[in-house]
Structures are given as C-alpha cells and as structure tokens.
Design a protein around this motif. Structure first.
Motif, short mmCIF file in Angstrom:
data_model
loop_
_atom_site.label_atom_id
_atom_site.label_comp_id
_atom_site.label_asym_id
_atom_site.label_seq_id
_atom_site.Cartn_x
_atom_site.Cartn_y
_atom_site.Cartn_z
N PHE A 1 0.85 -1.18 0.00
CA PHE A 1 0.00 0.00 0.00
C PHE A 1 0.89 1.22 0.00
O PHE A 1 2.11 1.14 0.12
N GLN A 2 0.27 2.39 -0.15
CA GLN A 2 1.01 3.64 -0.11
C GLN A 2 0.39 4.59 0.90
O GLN A 2 -0.79 4.48 1.24
N ASN A 3 1.20 5.50 1.37
CA ASN A 3 0.72 6.56 2.25
C ASN A 3 1.73 7.70 2.20
O ASN A 3 2.76 7.59 1.52
N ILE A 4 1.43 8.77 2.89
CA ILE A 4 2.30 9.95 2.89
C ILE A 4 2.79 10.20 4.31
O ILE A 4 1.99 10.26 5.25
N VAL A 5 4.09 10.34 4.45
CA VAL A 5 4.67 10.57 5.78
C VAL A 5 4.21 11.93 6.31
O VAL A 5 4.37 12.96 5.65
N GLU A 6 3.63 11.92 7.50
CA GLU A 6 3.13 13.16 8.12
C GLU A 6 4.12 13.75 9.11
O GLU A 6 4.19 14.97 9.27
N SER A 7 4.86 12.90 9.80
CA SER A 7 5.85 13.40 10.75
C SER A 7 7.04 12.47 10.78
O SER A 7 6.92 11.27 10.51
N ALA A 8 8.19 13.05 11.08
CA ALA A 8 9.43 12.28 11.21
C ALA A 8 10.21 12.93 12.35
O ALA A 8 10.98 13.86 12.15
N GLU A 9 9.98 12.41 13.55
CA GLU A 9 10.58 12.99 14.75
C GLU A 9 11.24 11.89 15.57
O GLU A 9 10.61 10.86 15.87
N GLY A 10 12.50 12.10 15.92
CA GLY A 10 13.19 11.11 16.72
C GLY A 10 13.26 9.77 16.02
O GLY A 10 13.69 9.68 14.87
N ASN A 11 12.79 8.72 16.70
CA ASN A 11 12.92 7.36 16.18
C ASN A 11 11.73 6.89 15.36
O ASN A 11 11.69 5.72 14.95
N TRP A 12 10.76 7.78 15.09
CA TRP A 12 9.53 7.33 14.45
C TRP A 12 9.14 8.20 13.26
O TRP A 12 9.34 9.41 13.27
N ILE A 13 8.55 7.55 12.25
CA ILE A 13 7.81 8.26 11.22
C ILE A 13 6.35 7.83 11.35
O ILE A 13 6.06 6.69 11.76
N LYS B 1 -10.15 -1.37 17.99
CA LYS B 1 -10.25 -2.02 16.70
C LYS B 1 -9.17 -1.46 15.78
O LYS B 1 -9.13 -0.26 15.51
N ALA B 2 -8.30 -2.32 15.31
CA ALA B 2 -7.18 -1.88 14.49
C ALA B 2 -7.60 -1.65 13.05
O ALA B 2 -8.51 -2.31 12.53
N GLY B 3 -6.91 -0.71 12.38
CA GLY B 3 -7.03 -0.55 10.94
C GLY B 3 -8.17 0.29 10.44
O GLY B 3 -8.45 0.30 9.23
N LEU B 4 -8.85 1.02 11.29
CA LEU B 4 -9.96 1.87 10.86
C LEU B 4 -9.45 3.17 10.25
O LEU B 4 -8.34 3.63 10.54
N TYR B 5 -10.26 3.77 9.38
CA TYR B 5 -9.91 5.08 8.85
C TYR B 5 -9.62 6.04 10.00
O TYR B 5 -10.30 6.02 11.04
N GLY B 6 -8.63 6.89 9.81
CA GLY B 6 -8.26 7.85 10.83
C GLY B 6 -7.18 7.37 11.77
O GLY B 6 -6.64 8.15 12.56
N THR B 7 -6.82 6.07 11.69
CA THR B 7 -5.79 5.53 12.57
C THR B 7 -4.41 6.00 12.12
O THR B 7 -4.13 6.12 10.93
N THR B 8 -3.55 6.28 13.10
CA THR B 8 -2.17 6.70 12.82
C THR B 8 -1.23 5.51 13.01
O THR B 8 -1.33 4.77 13.99
N ALA B 9 -0.34 5.32 12.03
CA ALA B 9 0.65 4.25 12.08
C ALA B 9 1.99 4.81 12.51
O ALA B 9 2.37 5.92 12.12
N TYR B 10 2.71 4.03 13.29
CA TYR B 10 4.09 4.35 13.67
C TYR B 10 5.03 3.33 13.04
O TYR B 10 4.81 2.12 13.15
N GLN B 11 6.07 3.84 12.40
CA GLN B 11 7.10 2.99 11.82
C GLN B 11 8.46 3.41 12.35
O GLN B 11 8.70 4.59 12.59
N VAL B 12 9.32 2.42 12.54
CA VAL B 12 10.69 2.72 12.96
C VAL B 12 11.35 3.59 11.89
O VAL B 12 11.34 3.25 10.71
N ARG B 13 11.90 4.72 12.33
CA ARG B 13 12.60 5.63 11.41
C ARG B 13 14.04 5.14 11.29
O ARG B 13 14.88 5.42 12.15
#
Length: 262
Positions: free
Chosen positions: A171-183, A236-248
């Motif tokens: 899937f695709q998405n757009i990075v909203e924040s990149a701070e410290g150890n997380w995007i 409930k995971a995966g609903l619209y509006g949920t924010t994902a955290y990924q290791v930066r």
C-alpha cells in the motif's frame, strides 16, 4: 482471569502485522505478484529487510524466541542465522499495561527502540541489499509499504482470521511526521486518500517502507505499531483515521553501523 491470551491478542492488533485497504478499491489491486527480493519472511511471522550481504534489519518485537540457528529464505537460497542483536533500548511491556486505558501502553511503545539486526552465517550472493535512506526530510514523501499479514478495510478494520493466508500486499501513504525514532502516517478516508492508501496491521511487522528515487528503492521505515485510544478491550485496528508508527531507520544509522562494524 487469564492474561496471556489477551496479551497476545492486544499485541497482534496493535503491532504492525497486516495490510488494511480502502473499502472502495478492488482488494486485488493491493496484491504484489513478485515480492522485492530484499523483503524477507521471518521464522515465526513478520518480516526483515536485507541491508547488507550478511545482515537483515527487522523490528525487535518479531524476535519471539532464540532465532540463532534458524533459517531464512533469501532469493533462491537458504541462510542460517548466526546472531541476533536487539537494540539495548527495547523492552517488552508488562502485563499491567495490557488492561484498561491504552494511553500508558502507547507511551511505552513510543519510548522504546523497536529494532534488531540479524547476522547470517554466510553472505547472500544472489540478492542486492536495499540502501538505507540517509536524509532527514521524510515528511511529505510517498512511501510504499509491504506486508504479508491479515487484511481488512478502513470501514471494518482488520480481520485477524485472514492472517494465516500469508498473501503479500503493498500500500502507499504519505509521511506526516518524522521525529526522533519514528515516522508516522494516517489512514485517510477515500476522499483524501491515495489510490492505494492503506495501513499496516497484524503480521506486517518489520515490513519495508520504501521511497523510490529515479526508480531505486530506499529503506525509510519498518512497520511497528498503530496508535490506539480508549479502552484496550474495545480497540479495533485498521480503521480510517488511525495513525501508524514505523521505525525511522535513518535515526538508527549510528547503531546499525556500530553493530555491523563489530
């Protein structure tokens, strides 16, 4: 009350383990016919990424037990794990964090370093490792994320019953924040979303998040967790509006270099 079944249910739901899709896009549009060779399936579940001929990068919470001596299929060959280096700032949550309000657990996730390196007994000779993105301007970049976990959509959330199918999606998405150890990024509703907008879910942990520069992929992130609110029992995971955290990944370049150099 039995804690452990609920413990794993919560971690599987909050941990990044599945590709959740737009409800108005044919599900087959998200299916990947040919997996990137640098994307590796871990022994139990989740993924790793080949970043060096003899090293695989993953999230620490995919290390379910001692993987030394286990095998990974990379390209056309099988390789044995020689050593696992878990980041010293990674710890498992206590049982007290898995009941009641989600806020303490979310703070705990954000405070730890969910990253690990796996050394192979011999170098990979038929797959090119992916290069790590070394910039500091991830915000606004379109990322492509891969995973083999459970599926679902933004209206219904993820369906854990699909997790065993092990179908590779992206899937695709757009990075909203990149701070410290997380995007981070948000799973937007269709009117504001990309054509293949999505969210990682249960089974995608450690999956590669990449950006393409002139057709060349660069590793930006590793799927890690979803931000939850309210009571754990009703999450409930995966609903619209949920924010994902990924290791930066770029924020761990010094640690990665020190481990590889050792």
């Amino acid at each position: 009350m039995k804690i452990w079944p609920f413990f794993f249910l919560i971690l599987f739901s909050l941990g990044a383990n599945a590709v959740i899709k737009r409800h108005d896009v044919p599900p087959e549009n998200y299916v990947v016919e040919n997996a990137p060779e640098y994307l590796i399936d871990m022994p139990h579940e989740g993924h790793g990424v080949l970043i060096d001929p003899q090293w695989v990068l993953t999230v620490a919470h995919t290390i379910f037990y001692d993987y030394v001596g286990k095998h990974l299929i990379i390209g056309s060959q099988t390789y044995q794990i020689e050593m696992v280096h878990v980041h010293p700032d990674y710890i498992e949550p206590g049982k007290h964090l898995l009941e009641g309000d989600l806020a303490p657990l979310m703070s705990f996730f954000k405070s730890r370093s969910d990253i690990a390196l796996i050394k192979l007994t011999s170098p990979v000779n038929d797959v090119k490792p992916i290069s790590i993105y070394t910039g500091e301007n991830e915000v606004g970049e379109i990322i492509t994320v891969y995973g083999r976990g459970a599926t679902g959509n933004g209206l219904a959330g993820e369906d854990l019953n699909t997790k065993s199918l092990r179908v590779l999606h992206h899937f695709q998405n757009i990075v909203e924040s990149a701070e410290g150890n997380w995007i981070t990024f948000t799973f937007d509703e269709p009117e504001k979303a990309l054509a293949l907008e999505g969210m990682h879910g249960s089974g995608d942990s450690g999956g590669a998040s990449v950006i393409f520069k002139e057709g060349t992929p660069f590793l930006v992130g590793l799927s890690s967790w979803q931000l939850g609110h309210g009571e754990i029992s009703t999450f409930k995971a995966g609903l619209y509006g949920t924010t994902a955290y990924q290791v930066r990944v770029s924020s761990y370049l010094d640690w990665i270099s020190s481990v590889l150099g050792s």
